[in-house]
Motif scaffolding. Structure first.
Motif, PDB file in Angstrom:
ATOM      1  N   ASP A  60       0.794  -1.367  -0.004  1.00 17.96           N
ATOM      2  CA  ASP A  60      -0.090   0.298   0.018  1.00 17.96           C
ATOM      3  C   ASP A  60       1.030   1.358   0.047  1.00 17.96           C
ATOM      4  N   MET A  61       1.851   1.385   1.092  1.00 15.17           N
ATOM      5  CA  MET A  61       2.783   2.496   0.852  1.00 15.17           C
ATOM      6  C   MET A  61       3.644   2.662  -0.275  1.00 15.17           C
ATOM      7  N   MET A  62       4.009   1.511  -1.080  1.00 17.39           N
ATOM      8  CA  MET A  62       4.663   1.788  -2.082  1.00 17.39           C
ATOM      9  C   MET A  62       3.589   2.317  -3.690  1.00 17.39           C
ATOM     10  N   GLU A  63       2.385   1.630  -3.677  1.00 16.43           N
ATOM     11  CA  GLU A  63       1.388   2.378  -4.327  1.00 16.43           C
ATOM     12  C   GLU A  63       1.246   3.658  -4.218  1.00 16.43           C
ATOM     13  N   LEU A  64       1.077   4.355  -3.107  1.00 14.21           N
ATOM     14  CA  LEU A  64       0.962   5.668  -2.899  1.00 14.21           C
ATOM     15  C   LEU A  64       2.052   6.282  -3.350  1.00 14.21           C
ATOM     16  N   LYS A  65       3.207   5.886  -3.128  1.00 12.50           N
ATOM     17  CA  LYS A  65       4.399   6.442  -3.774  1.00 12.50           C
ATOM     18  C   LYS A  65       4.338   6.583  -5.337  1.00 12.50           C
ATOM     19  N   ILE A  66       4.152   5.650  -6.026  1.00 12.93           N
ATOM     20  CA  ILE A  66       4.050   5.202  -7.299  1.00 12.93           C
ATOM     21  C   ILE A  66       3.001   6.298  -7.906  1.00 12.93           C
ATOM     22  N   LYS A  67       1.983   6.238  -7.174  1.00 11.08           N
ATOM     23  CA  LYS A  67       0.694   7.086  -7.748  1.00 11.08           C
ATOM     24  C   LYS A  67       1.239   8.652  -7.600  1.00 11.08           C
ATOM     25  N   GLU A  68       1.827   8.955  -6.355  1.00  6.24           N
ATOM     26  CA  GLU A  68       2.208  10.310  -6.300  1.00  6.24           C
ATOM     27  C   GLU A  68       3.196  10.844  -7.430  1.00  6.24           C
ATOM     28  N   PHE A  69       4.058   9.704  -7.676  1.00  5.16           N
ATOM     29  CA  PHE A  69       5.382  10.094  -8.560  1.00  5.16           C
ATOM     30  C   PHE A  69       4.546  10.223  -9.988  1.00  5.16           C
ATOM     31  N   LEU A  70       3.864   9.349 -10.485  1.00 10.90           N
ATOM     32  CA  LEU A  70       2.944   9.347 -11.775  1.00 10.90           C
ATOM     33  C   LEU A  70       2.066  10.817 -11.941  1.00 10.90           C
ATOM     34  N   SER A  71       1.747  11.270 -10.968  1.00 12.24           N
ATOM     35  CA  SER A  71       0.877  12.581 -11.001  1.00 12.24           C
ATOM     36  C   SER A  71       1.744  13.658 -11.036  1.00 12.24           C
ATOM     37  N   LYS A  72       3.147  13.798 -10.431  1.00 11.78           N
ATOM     38  CA  LYS A  72       3.962  14.711 -10.526  1.00 11.78           C
ATOM     39  C   LYS A  72       4.756  14.565 -12.218  1.00 11.78           C
ATOM     40  N   THR A  73       4.508  13.593 -12.779  1.00 10.37           N
ATOM     41  CA  THR A  73       5.391  13.436 -13.978  1.00 10.37           C
ATOM     42  C   THR A  73       4.341  13.693 -15.137  1.00 10.37           C
ATOM     43  N   GLN A  74       3.158  13.935 -15.048  1.00  7.03           N
ATOM     44  CA  GLN A  74       2.238  14.111 -16.018  1.00  7.03           C
ATOM     45  C   GLN A  74       1.853  15.664 -16.058  1.00  7.03           C
TER      46      GLN A  74
END
Length: 74
Positions: A60-74
């Motif tokens: 769950d914590m990794m998924e949050l980081k992935i989503k946050e990272f993807l939202s910053k790169t879009q």
């Protein structure tokens, strides 16, 4: 950027993510090892359950980081 690319980039640049990723994989191995234990033992089942909960938390914590990272790169 794909999800896989984001994971690769996070593994390269985010030490906390890398530690969670490595621990998650280690727990996967431990859980698989415990699942093979026969006959079932209450202590082993309790440990397996604890490891599974920790593994899920890390996921769950990794998924949050992935989503946050993807939202910053879009």
């Amino acid at each position: 950027m794909t999800r896989e690319e984001a994971i690769k980039k996070l593994l390269e640049t985010d030490e906390e993510f890398k530690q969670m990723y490595e621990e998650h994989h280690e727990l996967e191995w431990k859980v698989q090892k415990l699942e093979k234990h026969f006959p079932p033992d209450p202590e082993i089942e309790a440990e397996e359950e604890r490891l599974k909960r920790r593994k899920l938390y890390l996921k769950d914590m990794m998924e949050l980081k992935i989503k946050e990272f993807l939202s910053k790169t879009q």
